[in-house]
Design an enzyme around this catalytic site. Structure first.
Site, PDB file in Angstrom:
ATOM      1  N   HIS A  49       0.868  -1.290   0.060  1.00 57.21           N
ATOM      2  CA  HIS A  49      -0.051   0.024   0.029  1.00 57.21           C
ATOM      3  C   HIS A  49       0.808   1.410   0.089  1.00 57.21           C
ATOM      4  CE1 HIS A  49      -4.120  -1.888   0.383  1.00 57.21           C
ATOM      5  NE2 HIS A  49      -3.444  -2.734   1.019  1.00 57.21           N
ATOM      6  N   ASP A  51       2.301   2.423  -3.247  1.00 52.73           N
ATOM      7  CA  ASP A  51       2.358   3.010  -4.395  1.00 52.73           C
ATOM      8  C   ASP A  51       1.427   4.265  -4.583  1.00 52.73           C
ATOM      9  OD1 ASP A  51       0.164   1.589  -4.636  1.00 52.73           O
ATOM     10  OD2 ASP A  51       0.226   0.662  -6.414  1.00 52.73           O
ATOM     11  N   GLY A 148      -9.150 -11.754  -8.838  1.00 50.67           N
ATOM     12  CA  GLY A 148      -9.510 -11.145  -7.661  1.00 50.67           C
ATOM     13  C   GLY A 148      -8.584 -11.803  -6.480  1.00 50.67           C
ATOM     14  N   ALA A 149      -7.332 -12.349  -6.717  1.00 47.63           N
ATOM     15  CA  ALA A 149      -6.731 -12.933  -5.577  1.00 47.63           C
ATOM     16  C   ALA A 149      -5.495 -12.294  -5.363  1.00 47.63           C
ATOM     17  CB  ALA A 149      -6.273 -14.256  -6.113  1.00 47.63           C
ATOM     18  N   GLY A 150      -5.493 -10.955  -5.815  1.00 47.92           N
ATOM     19  CA  GLY A 150      -4.291 -10.044  -5.406  1.00 47.92           C
ATOM     20  C   GLY A 150      -2.916 -10.401  -6.254  1.00 47.92           C
ATOM     21  N   LEU A 151      -3.232 -10.974  -7.680  1.00 46.92           N
ATOM     22  CA  LEU A 151      -2.245 -11.088  -8.264  1.00 46.92           C
ATOM     23  C   LEU A 151      -2.100 -10.385  -9.487  1.00 46.92           C
ATOM     24  CD1 LEU A 151      -2.236 -15.158  -7.893  1.00 46.92           C
ATOM     25  CD2 LEU A 151      -0.986 -13.377  -6.628  1.00 46.92           C
ATOM     26  N   SER A 154      -6.158  -7.715 -13.364  1.00 44.79           N
ATOM     27  CA  SER A 154      -6.485  -6.551 -14.253  1.00 44.79           C
ATOM     28  C   SER A 154      -5.527  -5.719 -15.116  1.00 44.79           C
ATOM     29  CB  SER A 154      -7.441  -5.429 -13.274  1.00 44.79           C
ATOM     30  OG  SER A 154      -6.650  -4.968 -12.254  1.00 44.79           O
ATOM     31  N   GLU A 186      -6.923   1.609 -16.897  1.00 40.70           N
ATOM     32  CA  GLU A 186      -7.536   1.417 -15.581  1.00 40.70           C
ATOM     33  C   GLU A 186      -7.963   2.553 -14.865  1.00 40.70           C
ATOM     34  OE1 GLU A 186      -6.719  -1.893 -12.793  1.00 40.70           O
ATOM     35  OE2 GLU A 186      -4.737  -2.054 -13.919  1.00 40.70           O
ATOM     36  N   ASP A 198       1.044  -1.997 -10.203  1.00 40.63           N
ATOM     37  CA  ASP A 198       0.753  -3.089 -11.185  1.00 40.63           C
ATOM     38  C   ASP A 198       1.267  -3.182 -12.624  1.00 40.63           C
ATOM     39  OD1 ASP A 198      -0.324  -3.827  -8.557  1.00 40.63           O
ATOM     40  OD2 ASP A 198      -2.106  -3.726  -9.271  1.00 40.63           O
TER      41      ASP A 198
END
Ligand code: GLA
Length: 414
Positions: A49, A51, A148-151, A154, A186, A198
């Protein structure tokens, strides 16, 4: 769990993408085979957290990600289909929607808009008309990355789309432009207030390295991780939280509030990362308790991330691992983005000899943990994670080993 080899990975990729090409042939019958593209996902090892607070982050790509099969069309239509979703979405390149449609296709649509706008702007700067008009295209999306697994599924779909358009439309963009196109899609089209980590982690991926990215000035470099001695594992809780996006935005807002309240006492500060921890200590009683805890996490995580980098560069991966585990405690207690399943995985991983550190990765609220370990400890790690998780939650977590990825690319079919 033996060490994966780069050659086997590429063979696996080519096979998986050949399957994807067959799926394309069923979805879009026609003679010409599609071109195939891949973009990875990512895990973040340090700088949680940070970035969107202008701090440093240390992610690496993983060799699971998005598959794209794409073939030019004779007209100006773009037809998007996904192996994960029913139906298809058709757009006209001369009349792309200006607002998000509320479906999965918003990510590739945002990339299409951004890539076209950039192509026109580049041609204008060069004083020419863009050579020809970009063709329409049939695209099938798929992949092997948990969503949706934090990988970062998107950023992966955005970078994969940008990479495919780059090739099909002959844009000859550099990887940095692909990163920016994905980010614009995004942020400006889909409307997610995400940080920059990301798309940088996915777009600038290189095997067996961590990316060091300073999100204040966007400077970056690759730092090698010694995979002859170390291994990287990811354990998935299987927990997916519907409310995670709202909670994420709330953390962004709380950090923004901390910065607004503290900046007057920190001359020259341009983001929360710049506020000295002593300033927070002096002002703590004046802040809402939750805001003070979020700021505490951010400022200490900045210090931890610099210290972790120094440890790695000094040949002390154990020091790096300790910083990861400390980061998890702060994410749990100060940032409050963990959950029982993530805490269980971290506690069980760090009790295994040879495990150097573990923490949640991505935004939190479920998803995955990342684990740094010495090679040789993989079997014991898997057993400990499965046993502890099954005892607590009645099912096994998915555990996989990674060693980075070559980055976004066109892949020849097997
Ligand atoms: C999400 C966001 C990233 C980053 C992480 C937390 O994954 O997409 O930009 O903020 O959370 O480190």
């Amino acid at each position: 769990m033996s060490r994966p080899s780069a050659r086997l990975d590429e063979e696996r990729h080519a096979e998986a993408l050949s399957g994807h090409a067959s799926a394309f042939a069923s979805a879009f019958p026609g003679d010409a085979p599609p071109r195939l593209f891949f973009a990875p996902g990512r895990v973040n090892l340090m700088g949680a957290h940070l970035d969107y607070n202008g701090g440093p982050v240390m992610p690496t790509a993983i060799d699971r990600g998005t598959f794209v099969a794409a073939r030019p069309r004779a007209d100006r239509r773009v037809v998007l289909a996904s192996r994960r979703e029913a139906g298809r979405q058709t757009f006209d390149l001369d009349d792309l929607p200006g607002e998000p449609t509320g479906s999965w296709a918003d990510y590739p649509l945002g990339v299409l808009r951004s890539a076209l706008a950039h192509r026109d702007a580049a041609a204008e700067r060069a004083g020419t008309r863009a050579a020809g008009e970009p063709c329409g295209v049939d695209v099938l999306f798929g992949g092997n990355l948990a969503v949706g697994a934090g990988l970062s599924s998107s950023a992966s779909i955005c970078v994969a789309t940008a990479t495919a358009l780059d090739a099909l439309w002959d844009l000859a963009e550099d990887p940095m432009r692909t990163v920016r196109t994905a980010l614009e899609a995004e942020r400006e089209f889909v409307g997610v207030h995400c940080g920059i980590m990301d798309p940088f982690a996915v777009g600038l991926a290189r095997p067996e390295t961590l990316l060091w990215l300073d999100c204040r000035d966007e400077s970056w470099e690759h730092i090698p991780l010694d995979f002859s001695r170390l291994a990287l594992a990811v354990a998935d809780t299987g927990v997916r939280r519907e409310l995670a996006a709202g909670e994420f935005n709330r953390r962004v807002a709380e950090c923004g509030e901390a910065y607004e309240r503290l900046r007057a006492r920190a001359p020259g500060a341009t983001c929360l990362r710049d506020v000295p921890p002593a300033v927070l200590e002096d002002a703590r009683v004046e802040l809402p308790p939750a805001v003070a805890k979020r700021a505490e996490h951010v400022l200490r995580e900045v210090e931890r991330t610099f210290a972790a980098r120094d440890a790695l560069l000094a040949g002390d991966p154990a020091g790096f691992g300790r910083a990861m585990t400390e980061a998890h405690a702060s994410l749990r207690d100060n940032f409050e983005v963990s959950c029982a399943e993530l805490d269980r995985l971290v506690a069980d991983a760090t009790s295994v000899p040879g495990v150097l550190g573990s923490r949640l990765t991505g935004a939190g609220f479920g998803g995955c943990t990342v684990i740094l370990l010495e090679r040789g400890a993989e079997g014991e790690l898997r057993a400990a994670l499965e046993e502890g998780f099954r005892a607590a939650f009645g099912r096994a977590p998915e555990v996989a080993l990674y060693h980075g990825d070559l980055g976004p690319r066109e892949v020849a079919p097997a």
